[in-house]
Design an enzyme around this catalytic site. Sequence first.
Site, mmCIF file in Angstrom:
data_model
loop_
_atom_site.group_PDB
_atom_site.id
_atom_site.type_symbol
_atom_site.label_atom_id
_atom_site.label_comp_id
_atom_site.label_asym_id
_atom_site.label_seq_id
_atom_site.Cartn_x
_atom_site.Cartn_y
_atom_site.Cartn_z
ATOM 1 N N ARG A 39 64.204 52.397 69.819
ATOM 2 C CA ARG A 39 64.154 51.383 68.752
ATOM 3 C C ARG A 39 65.227 50.311 68.988
ATOM 4 O O ARG A 39 66.370 50.596 69.292
ATOM 5 C CB ARG A 39 64.381 52.060 67.406
ATOM 6 N N VAL A 40 64.830 49.070 68.832
ATOM 7 C CA VAL A 40 65.759 47.946 68.907
ATOM 8 C C VAL A 40 65.712 47.227 67.567
ATOM 9 O O VAL A 40 64.630 46.985 67.021
ATOM 10 C CB VAL A 40 65.367 46.989 70.061
ATOM 11 N N GLY B 224 72.181 44.877 58.071
ATOM 12 C CA GLY B 224 71.195 45.528 57.212
ATOM 13 C C GLY B 224 70.000 46.021 58.002
ATOM 14 O O GLY B 224 70.071 46.174 59.223
ATOM 15 N N THR C 51 77.256 47.289 61.283
ATOM 16 C CA THR C 51 77.138 46.290 62.358
ATOM 17 C C THR C 51 78.150 45.180 62.176
ATOM 18 O O THR C 51 78.326 44.680 61.069
ATOM 19 C CB THR C 51 75.734 45.642 62.280
HETATM 20 C C1 SD4 Z 1 69.956 47.254 62.876
HETATM 21 N N1 SD4 Z 1 70.845 45.391 61.685
HETATM 22 O O1 SD4 Z 1 69.993 47.836 63.957
HETATM 23 C C2 SD4 Z 1 71.208 46.582 62.406
HETATM 24 C C3 SD4 Z 1 72.013 47.552 61.612
HETATM 25 C C4 SD4 Z 1 72.963 46.915 60.689
HETATM 26 O O2 SD4 Z 1 74.351 46.926 58.948
HETATM 27 O O3 SD4 Z 1 73.189 45.745 60.670
HETATM 28 N N2 SD4 Z 1 73.566 47.586 59.797
HETATM 29 O O4 SD4 Z 1 68.956 47.231 62.181
#
Ligand code: SD4
Length: 336
Positions: free
Chosen positions: A218-219, A242, A190
């Site tokens: 899913r969000v 994360g 992300t």
């Molecule tokens: C999520 N936080 O959809 C995002 C994924 C992400 O590093 O940040 N990955 O949960």
Amino acid sequence: MSGRRKFIKTAALGSVGLSTFSACATQAAEVLKTTADKTIKKPVIISTWNHGLAANQAAWDTLKNGESGLSAIETGLKISEADPKVRSVGYGGLPDREGKVTLDACIMDKNSDCGSVSFLQGIKHPISVARKVLEKTPHVMLTGKGALNFALSQGFKEENLLTPESEKAWKNWLEKSKYQPVINIENHDTISMLLVDSDGNLTGGCTTSGAAWKMHGRVGDSPIIGAGLFLDNEVGGAAATGLGEAVIRTAGSAMVVELMRQGKSPNEACKIIVERIYNKHKNHKDMPHLQVGFIAVNKQGEYGGYSLRSGFNFAVCDAKNGNRMEKPDFKMTWKD
Ligand code: SD4
């Protein structure tokens, strides 16, 4: 000479930092350890992960052209969204368990105005749609079909975002169909971006395809103001990467900003919230695959970050030191 001092000396010998907007030369050769550096010069742009370097550069160039913080954030994040090699954002993002690429994004400005889209399909630049939500609607967040219809009404084109590589990865996953959303295993993920301009005004944004193989619908935290992103122009901004579920449970980014309001540095604030997330999850079923990382910047342009587990890095660009990767501290390794 320490790596950092050597880097600063090298940068000073070049043209980096001669004037506020003289350059944001990319210095990717050496990944620096993050320290609270009081000598950075605003503007400062900070983005999660390696793909943040190219995004920072585009955002910097946009600011340099005299455009707004919102335009800089949007332009920067669009670079990652359009890159099929970035398998966790926009076009080329890994799909959900049904093979659908579903996208989350948000953007927020110095007036606390914000726009967000979630569970958006078929639109390559969700960050641009989020900006339209901010600018053209009375709302903060649009989701799913409603977000798509709004995007189409604004002239966005629907397209297939599932690249052959991502489709292949999904088909491999289908063979076992082990249900575990995958986050942060690879070192690109992300993208969250925070910007403080030369006047100390903040803008931030975040865009993602979320966890690979997630349930359809899913969000994550990324489009949720206060979880994946938060800023208060009186204080500073924070953003997360994360496992979104853990960040939502703890209102992560909002809490980092509140700690900075109480006088903590960006590094300290990120660390305290990661510790809190650890304490709430140490006996939780998510713990074995839990990773969270935060970046933060305050109004003065001081920046920082911290992650639960090793492997997190971010790109930071300022008028003095150029555009480089930094590695913040972390609580534990994956083996701990
Ligand atoms: C999520 N936080 O959809 C995002 C994924 C992400 O590093 O940040 N990955 O949960």
